[in-house]
Write a protein that holds these residues in place. Structure first.
Motif, PDB file in Angstrom:
ATOM      1  N   ARG A 108      26.505 -36.613 -10.846  1.00 27.04           N
ATOM      2  CA  ARG A 108      26.939 -37.143  -9.555  1.00 27.04           C
ATOM      3  C   ARG A 108      26.394 -38.556  -9.334  1.00 27.04           C
ATOM      4  O   ARG A 108      25.225 -38.839  -9.575  1.00 27.04           O
ATOM      5  N   GLY A 137      26.681 -33.987   0.933  1.00 23.21           N
ATOM      6  CA  GLY A 137      26.270 -32.976  -0.031  1.00 23.21           C
ATOM      7  C   GLY A 137      27.393 -32.518  -0.948  1.00 23.21           C
ATOM      8  O   GLY A 137      27.149 -31.903  -1.979  1.00 23.21           O
ATOM      9  N   GLN A 141      13.163 -34.978 -12.429  1.00 26.69           N
ATOM     10  CA  GLN A 141      14.241 -35.685 -11.713  1.00 26.69           C
ATOM     11  C   GLN A 141      15.527 -35.648 -12.546  1.00 26.69           C
ATOM     12  O   GLN A 141      16.615 -35.397 -12.028  1.00 26.69           O
ATOM     13  N   PHE A 148      17.138 -32.222 -12.409  1.00 24.66           N
ATOM     14  CA  PHE A 148      17.879 -31.954 -11.163  1.00 24.66           C
ATOM     15  C   PHE A 148      19.232 -32.665 -11.184  1.00 24.66           C
ATOM     16  O   PHE A 148      20.235 -32.121 -10.727  1.00 24.66           O
ATOM     17  N   ARG A 149      19.256 -33.886 -11.700  1.00 31.92           N
ATOM     18  CA  ARG A 149      20.542 -34.618 -11.802  1.00 31.92           C
ATOM     19  C   ARG A 149      21.481 -33.919 -12.774  1.00 31.92           C
ATOM     20  O   ARG A 149      22.656 -33.756 -12.520  1.00 31.92           O
ATOM     21  N   ASP A 150      20.930 -33.538 -13.926  1.00 31.47           N
ATOM     22  CA  ASP A 150      21.789 -32.987 -14.990  1.00 31.47           C
ATOM     23  C   ASP A 150      22.346 -31.618 -14.622  1.00 31.47           C
ATOM     24  O   ASP A 150      23.387 -31.218 -15.119  1.00 31.47           O
ATOM     25  N   HIS A 207      22.913 -30.345 -11.426  1.00 33.58           N
ATOM     26  CA  HIS A 207      23.448 -30.243 -10.063  1.00 33.58           C
ATOM     27  C   HIS A 207      22.476 -29.466  -9.168  1.00 33.58           C
ATOM     28  O   HIS A 207      22.871 -28.596  -8.399  1.00 33.58           O
ATOM     29  N   LEU A 264      20.956 -30.458  -6.661  1.00 29.85           N
ATOM     30  CA  LEU A 264      20.885 -30.974  -5.289  1.00 29.85           C
ATOM     31  C   LEU A 264      22.291 -31.219  -4.787  1.00 29.85           C
ATOM     32  O   LEU A 264      23.195 -31.489  -5.571  1.00 29.85           O
ATOM     33  N   GLN A 265      22.448 -31.076  -3.493  1.00 28.94           N
ATOM     34  CA  GLN A 265      23.717 -31.453  -2.863  1.00 28.94           C
ATOM     35  C   GLN A 265      23.464 -32.555  -1.839  1.00 28.94           C
ATOM     36  O   GLN A 265      23.672 -33.721  -2.127  1.00 28.94           O
ATOM     37  N   ASN A 320      21.262 -23.529  -8.929  1.00 29.37           N
ATOM     38  CA  ASN A 320      21.145 -24.730  -9.766  1.00 29.37           C
ATOM     39  C   ASN A 320      19.776 -25.389  -9.627  1.00 29.37           C
ATOM     40  O   ASN A 320      19.381 -26.166 -10.504  1.00 29.37           O
TER      41      ASN A 320
END
Lengths: 795, 157
Positions: free
Chosen positions: A13, A509, B88, B91-93, B95, B97-98, B141
């Motif tokens: 993202r 989000g 970090q 968490f990016r790889d 997903h 976090l939203q 996730n």
């Protein structure tokens, strides 16, 4: 092979780098020059007359710059908070819309109603001064329960709303339903409560108002899902600020779930206070303040009946619901338990006749409005509890009775008796696949294993359909919406070929910066990394209705797709000019403009550059520039749906319900980014599980106080409450959205409460339990088991 | 009063009211807004930072109590924009976090877990994160991210 990241892939993202490094910018993070801090004094009473407000001592406190009351705002002719979507009752009369002042005038109507706003140089000063304001109240009798509020002897909350009845509403053919029930072999009846919830996005609400007197310009930074709508509602209806003078910015927003899709009093108060003081005024809710000022969700009491023939075929359904509006109407309040509820009562089943009546009641509680799913989880809970209970009473397997009554795939489009027409779907396939994934065949063995450990195991099934992609303006306005519900997008192609998308939805989000870039990358062949999204700022984005009702991709994505169509057309015109060819001979494929059958071709970047170097353009027929805007108004709602199957294990000694297995097969239409869709489904399911097992917003009827006013009292789902979820998509393409998408944000929350409660009831069936209200908390379950055992022992 | 401590490996010295909480000192006095405040009862964990390498909820700690000690916040995890901490990256790889609001606290809590227990099971991750609430992800996730982050930390990435 595509060399761009388009539809169907799951790139990292775009928004995440700033969030994992602590560089997100939420409203509470923003500081403005010479910014003042505000604090509200809120009512400690559920219902009282304000006989006097003495601010003299508080005003003398250090650092205090101003204290405002409701009288000050009334004297300044500030308007009440408007309703954006009203309804019409069964007699064609508009629902009651009593004045909703931003700060209470004369009377407070719920614990948390704002009474005064203190502005000081620091937050500590504002809070200290607020404690010194002396308010004399004449306490009045109150009512917090919605059924009690409609009784003849209930305290009257508004002089001009007799019996606290906001609206008595109906949908469906009562006569046809009566006939169906007369011919029924069996009638199943249930009574259930869909309990009040607090949405609790992790970021508490916040707002900063700023006024620049020299420019006559107002700015509001706010934790909002729909900044343009706030600009309209607050500007036009509350403060009388022309929209071109009011900028509303919703920067990074820490979750919404509906809670942030309303125009709130605090937004108007900080902006108005800023205009009085000629600077910036900031307010940030504490969590405990959020509990008594964020709009709550759900809060229904329902009686429902299902008529069947002897083989379990559904003949008719009758539903009577009481819905709590709270003390005032929130922005969409009356629309949620009516227009977003009753049309979904057909579920995924063929039910020839349905009738629903809803009584919306005012009570001395925080206003109630949309919360993730908004009306549709409530409808699904009614339908799926009825179906499960009917199966039990008729001795038909719970999956079998569903299959017997499901709408077959070849019957779509399917017109329900409740206005809506489902365009596409295959519920039978979803349920069949869920059965396989959930290993329904192995349930008996697992149940035996649980029994050997002294535990009760149950399996719960739920299917659902929702109406989302809000909304076709034609239908919505007929149903009482006071705005269109289209969406707008601009695709701005820079001379380098890079793209900025400006879109009216809001990203908090859902990964819009990523998904929308994928759509444009797919359509224009522009590299994913060369596409950025701008949203959430009314001075940058042309217009927008925001993000709610699973509408962003469905409506906003369609607008974006339409804008991309226009960019391609304009690009082809430029290419036709450069090739000296006819427009119809210019093709655009894989990011290249070409003439069929020739070697003439130009890259997208070359055409983008040419658009801004129009030295030889025929200016009467071809404008310079490459930027296109589109508005998209959907022709129908979209109807995502699916089947969820779970297993719970109950410890009869403690009443603790453990969710052991969860399987979901969801039809969300075409999937742009599988990773993001799965994340939305996971999060939605757990929010629904929260309703089923943990969350309960409780008022003490005797005192009118909110008892569940913090995370100590209101039980949010935690990581150790949830098993690994098995989720699989099963997509049928939406028949009317250009990308085939249906929306996915609310699916989980709609499907899961009924699945979990059906599982809990199944686990307790052998001791005679037929229904369990939510949440199935240890206390409630332990008491049910104890009472049932006592009763059985007595017999 | 003056409060002096090490913040993200740099010495800082701040004048603050003795009643100031560490979360407020970081956010308001030092403009380090990566540490978030999501509740007022020490339940949500959005404010978790490291104090001498251990995760603590900075909303319940008086700033004065960190005088002379070492504090690390989410802003101090990455060596640079291009060289993130492996947690970090995980968490990016994955997903993990939203909306991003709980993420700083989740990262700080997770790194502390892996420092103490380099190879946690899924159950241990879920138990450890019991003090951090996420409303968006449903945790699946996040758990996946922490397991991946733990593996990367073990490999010294």
């Amino acid at each position: 092979m595509k060399d761009f990241i388009g539809v169907g892939s799951s790139p990292k993202r775009k928004e995440d780098l700033r969030f994992v490094t602590g560089k997100g910018q939420y409203v509470a993070d923003i500081k403005r020059p010479n910014m003042l801090m505000g604090a509200f004094l809120r009512s400690p009473h559920a219902h009282a007359e304000i006989t006097s407000v003495d601010i003299a001592e508080a005003l003398r406190m250090p650092g205090v710059r101003a204290i405002y009351t409701g009288e000050d705002m009334r004297a300044d002719e500030v308007g009440g908070l408007p309703v954006g979507w009203a309804i019409t009752d069964r007699n064609g009369e508009p629902c009651k819309e009593p004045l909703h002042p931003a700060i209470a005038v004369d009377k407070v109507r719920y614990v948390g109603d704002a009474v005064a706003f203190v502005v000081a140089e620091s937050l500590e000063q504002a809070e200290a001064a607020a404690e010194l304001i002396e308010v004399d109240y004449k306490v009045l009798p109150h009512v917090t329960g919605l059924v009690e509020a409609l009784q003849a002897d209930a305290p009257q909350i508004f002089d001009d709303v007799p019996g606290n009845l906001c609206a008595d509403w109906e949908m469906g053919d009562n006569t046809a339903v009566d006939a169906a029930f007369e011919n029924a072999a069996h009638v199943t009846s249930i009574e259930l409560v869909n309990q009040r919830l607090v949405g609790n996005p992790m970021e508490p609400r916040a707002a900063i108002g700023e006024y620049e007197p020299e420019r006559g310009q107002y700015t509001l930074w706010t934790t909002s899902q729909f900044p343009h709508v706030v600009r309209l509602l607050m500007g036009e209806f509350v403060l009388g600020i022309p929209q071109h003078r009011l900028r509303v910015v919703a920067p990074d927003v820490g979750g919404g779930f509906g809670v942030k899709q309303f125009h709130y009093a605090e937004e108007a108060v900080v902006t108005w206070a800023a205009s009085k003081l000629g600077g910036a005024v900031k307010w940030v809710a504490q969590r405990s303040e959020g509990f008594i000022s964020d709009a709550h969700g759900r809060d229904h009491v329902t009686q429902a009946e299902l008529a069947t023939d002897a083989e379990g075929a559904f003949l008719g359904m009758r539903v009577k619901t009481y819905a709590n509006m709270g003390a005032y109407l929130s922005t969409f309040g009356p629309n949620i338990p009516t227009n977003l509820y009753a049309p979904l009562l057909s579920g995924v089943y063929r039910i020839p006749a349905i009738y629903c009546e809803v009584k919306c009641a005012f009570t001395n509680t925080v206003p109630v409005d949309a919360y993730r799913g908004a009306g549709r989880p409530e409808a699904t809970f009614v339908v799926e509890r009825l179906v499960d209970t009917a199966a039990l009473e008729l001795g038909i397997d719970k999956i079998e009775i569903r299959k017997r009554n499901m709408i077959p795939a070849d019957a779509y489009p399917y017109q329900t008796p409740m206005v809506v027409e489902y365009d596409s779907g295959d519920p039978m396939a979803c349920l069949g696949r869920a059965e396989e994934l959930a290993d329904v065949a192995g349930f008996a063995a697992r149940k035996a294993e649980s029994e050997a450990k002294g535990l009760y195991r149950g399996m719960g099934v739920s299917t659902y359909v929702e109406a989302c992609g809000l909304a076709p303006s034609r239908l919505a306005i007929q149903m009482g919406a006071r705005s269109g519900l289209y969406e707008s997008a601009t695709v701005r192609v820079h001379p380098s070929g890079a793209v900025t998308i400006l879109i009216g939805t809001h990203n908090h989000g859902q990964g819009h910066e990523t998904t929308f870039a994928q759509i444009v990358s797919e359509r224009l062949g522009v590299p994913f990394e060369n596409i950025d999204i701008v949203c959430g700022d009314t001075d940058k984005v042309q217009h927008g209705l925001g993000t709610y009702g699973s509408r962003s991709l469905v409506v906003g994505g369609s607008a974006l797709n339409k804008a991309a169509d226009k960019v391609i057309l304009k690009g082809r015109k430029i290419a036709a000019h450069q090739f000296e060819a006819d427009l119809e001979d210019v093709l655009f494929e894989n990011g290249e403009f070409s003439i069929a059958g020739t070697d003439k071709k130009k890259s997208f970047n070359e055409i983008a550059g040419a658009a801004y170097l129009p030295y030889d353009f025929p200016l009467e027929t071809l404008e310079p520039g490459l930027e296109e805007q589109a508005y998209y108004d959907p022709v129908n709602f979209t109807y995502p749906g699916g089947a969820h199957i779970c297993e719970v294990e109950i410890n009869p000694d403690t009443g603790i319900v453990t969710l052991d297995r969860y399987t979901a097969v969801d039809d969300v239409g075409t999937i742009i980014n599988p990773m993001i869709v799965e994340g939305q489904l996971q999060g939605g399911i757990v929010q629904g599980v929260g309703q089923a097992l943990f969350e309960h917003c409780v008022y003490d009827d005797a005192s009118g106080q909110l008892l569940s006013g913090s995370f100590m009292d209101y039980c949010m789902p935690r990581a150790d409450n949830i098993p690994h979820l098995v989720i699989e998509p099963l997509s049928t393409s939406c028949a009317h959205t250009p990308l085939g998408v249906k929306g996915c944000g609310e699916c989980g929350t709609i499907g899961s409460p009924a699945a979990v409660i059906n599982g809990v009831v199944d686990a307790l069936r052998h001791i005679g339990v037929r229904h369990v209200d939510m949440p199935a908390s240890p206390n409630r379950i332990w008491n049910i088991i104890r009472k049932t055992r006592t009763r059985v022992a007595a017999e | 009063m003056k409060i002096s401590f090490t913040l993200n490996e740099k010495a800082v010295s701040v004048d603050a009211d003795p009643a100031t909480l560490l979360a407020d000192l970081l956010r308001e006095n030092l403009n380090m807004t990566g540490t978030h405040v999501g509740c007022d009862t020490s339940q949500c964990g959005a404010c978790v930072v490291h104090l001498n390498g251990e995760s603590v909820k900075s909303c319940t700690l008086l700033a004065a109590s960190v005088d002379g000690q070492e504090v690390k916040t989410v802003e101090g995890l990455a060596k640079s924009k291009d060289e993130l901490h492996p947690m970090q990256t995980a968490f990016r790889d994955n997903h993990g976090l939203q909306c991003g609001f709980c993420t700083p606290g989740m990262l700080m809590a997770s790194i502390d877990l892996v420092n103490k227990n380099p190879e946690p099971t899924e159950g241990e991750v879920r138990d450890w994160l019991e003090g951090n609430i996420c409303r968006c992800t449903g945790y699946q996730n996040i758990v996946k991210s922490v397991l991946a982050g733990a593996a990367a930390m073990r490999d010294g990435n």
